[in-house]
Design an enzyme around this catalytic site. Structure first.
Site, PDB file in Angstrom:
ATOM      1  N   LEU A 145       0.866  -1.171   0.000  1.00  0.00           N
ATOM      2  CA  LEU A 145       0.000   0.000   0.000  1.00  0.00           C
ATOM      3  C   LEU A 145       0.906   1.224   0.000  1.00  0.00           C
ATOM      4  O   LEU A 145       1.964   1.221   0.646  1.00  0.00           O
ATOM      5  CB  LEU A 145      -0.892   0.032   1.239  1.00  0.00           C
ATOM      6  CG  LEU A 145      -2.099  -0.906   1.287  1.00  0.00           C
ATOM      7  CD1 LEU A 145      -2.791  -0.784   2.642  1.00  0.00           C
ATOM      8  CD2 LEU A 145      -3.071  -0.615   0.167  1.00  0.00           C
ATOM      9  N   ASP A 146       0.482   2.271  -0.698  1.00  0.00           N
ATOM     10  CA  ASP A 146       1.254   3.506  -0.684  1.00  0.00           C
ATOM     11  C   ASP A 146       1.405   4.006   0.749  1.00  0.00           C
ATOM     12  O   ASP A 146       0.507   3.828   1.585  1.00  0.00           O
ATOM     13  CB  ASP A 146       0.562   4.588  -1.519  1.00  0.00           C
ATOM     14  CG  ASP A 146       0.576   4.271  -3.008  1.00  0.00           C
ATOM     15  OD1 ASP A 146       1.355   3.390  -3.418  1.00  0.00           O
ATOM     16  OD2 ASP A 146      -0.197   4.918  -3.746  1.00  0.00           O
ATOM     17  N   ARG A 147       2.518   4.657   1.013  1.00  0.00           N
ATOM     18  CA  ARG A 147       2.793   5.145   2.369  1.00  0.00           C
ATOM     19  C   ARG A 147       1.648   5.960   2.963  1.00  0.00           C
ATOM     20  O   ARG A 147       1.258   5.726   4.116  1.00  0.00           O
ATOM     21  CB  ARG A 147       4.088   5.964   2.360  1.00  0.00           C
ATOM     22  CG  ARG A 147       4.444   6.527   3.727  1.00  0.00           C
ATOM     23  CD  ARG A 147       5.799   7.202   3.723  1.00  0.00           C
ATOM     24  NE  ARG A 147       6.201   7.589   5.073  1.00  0.00           N
ATOM     25  CZ  ARG A 147       7.423   7.927   5.434  1.00  0.00           C
ATOM     26  NH1 ARG A 147       8.382   7.950   4.525  1.00  0.00           N
ATOM     27  NH2 ARG A 147       7.697   8.239   6.680  1.00  0.00           N
ATOM     28  N   ARG A 159      -5.319   6.196  -7.418  1.00  0.00           N
ATOM     29  CA  ARG A 159      -5.103   7.646  -7.330  1.00  0.00           C
ATOM     30  C   ARG A 159      -5.136   8.293  -8.718  1.00  0.00           C
ATOM     31  O   ARG A 159      -5.790   9.317  -8.926  1.00  0.00           O
ATOM     32  CB  ARG A 159      -3.764   7.908  -6.642  1.00  0.00           C
ATOM     33  CG  ARG A 159      -3.714   7.361  -5.239  1.00  0.00           C
ATOM     34  CD  ARG A 159      -2.305   7.300  -4.665  1.00  0.00           C
ATOM     35  NE  ARG A 159      -1.720   8.630  -4.534  1.00  0.00           N
ATOM     36  CZ  ARG A 159      -0.504   8.844  -4.035  1.00  0.00           C
ATOM     37  NH1 ARG A 159       0.244   7.817  -3.621  1.00  0.00           N
ATOM     38  NH2 ARG A 159      -0.032  10.081  -3.924  1.00  0.00           N
TER      39      ARG A 159
END
Length: 239
Positions: free
Chosen positions: A65-67, A165
């Site tokens: 998962l993105d930070r 996103r």
């Protein structure tokens, strides 16, 4: 953030093969050039402290998962489990659902089909003829529209960097806090309103399908209407 960046309340499940956690927003999935604490290191610390798992327990990262995003992640505790889970992700046998708060009034449902390439290491939407473009498909459904923000559920059919996103922003509805991809409104000053709410995998040892669902962070609450908050609670309960 605590020293380990994982508390007991972040751990959703653990056994000899799996460790399932609710990754906090702001925590790296894996180590990078910043030297900041990452999920793998934090998980090893938690296993040493809470499960007396030895000085260097095995923790295999099989998805990311993105930070600035949060949500359910499964980690492998053996190399065999890592191999099995990696194959499940690669063969698209894993069910993943995400929730996002997006800017503007988004209604209905739909499917996004685009192409994403890394250009100078930056994930970017490109045309179908781009030599490095990879097909990116997601399905979205608005759970609770609003005049200024809307709550959207997303299911991925592919897993490309920054896919949700980029594609939601391309629809004209960037995720709250995503200034990198067209956003104009913040969530909490540093993170995104993007949360993996549900994960369903086959247990590598028992072969039973296992499902975990977890609510988004409390930082979402201040931007949600009562109807939107209720829609999120229903989505968490819907398995």
């Amino acid at each position: 953030m605590t020293e380990t960046a994982l508390s007991d309340s972040d751990v959703l499940y653990d056994d000899e093969a799996l460790l399932v956690v609710n990754k906090p927003a702001g925590l790296l999935s894996q180590a990078d050039h910043t030297g900041d604490v990452d999920l793998v290191t934090a998980a090893k610390r938690w296993l040493r402290d809470a499960r007396d798992a030895g000085s260097d327990p095995f923790v295999g990262l099989v998805h990311r998962l993105d930070r600035p995003a949060s949500g359910v992640m499964v980690l492998a505790r053996t190399s065999d489990a890592a191999r099995d889970l990696s194959n499940q992700f690669q063969d698209r046998l894993v069910e993943k659902r995400y929730l996002a708060i997006v800017e503007g009034r988004m209604t209905g449902m739909g499917t996004c089909t685009d192409y994403i390439a890394k250009i100078d290491r930056e994930p970017t939407l490109v045309g179908p003829d781009h030599p490095e473009g990879k097909r990116a498909i997601l399905r979205w459904q608005t759970l609770a529209p609003g005049d200024s923000v809307s709550v959207v559920q997303v299911q991925l059919e592919t897993g490309r960097p920054h896919q949700i996103r980029l594609q939601l922003s391309n629809e004209g509805h960037p995720i709250l806090g995503d200034f990198r991809h067209g956003g104009s409104r913040e969530l909490d000053g540093k993170n995104l309103a993007l949360h993996q709410v549900l994960l369903r995998v086959e247990h590598p040892d028992t072969y039973r399908m296992m499902t975990w669902a977890v609510s988004p962070p409390a930082s979402w609450n201040h931007v949600l209407s009562s109807d939107q908050a209720a829609a999120i609670r229903a989505a968490v309960q819907r398995r």
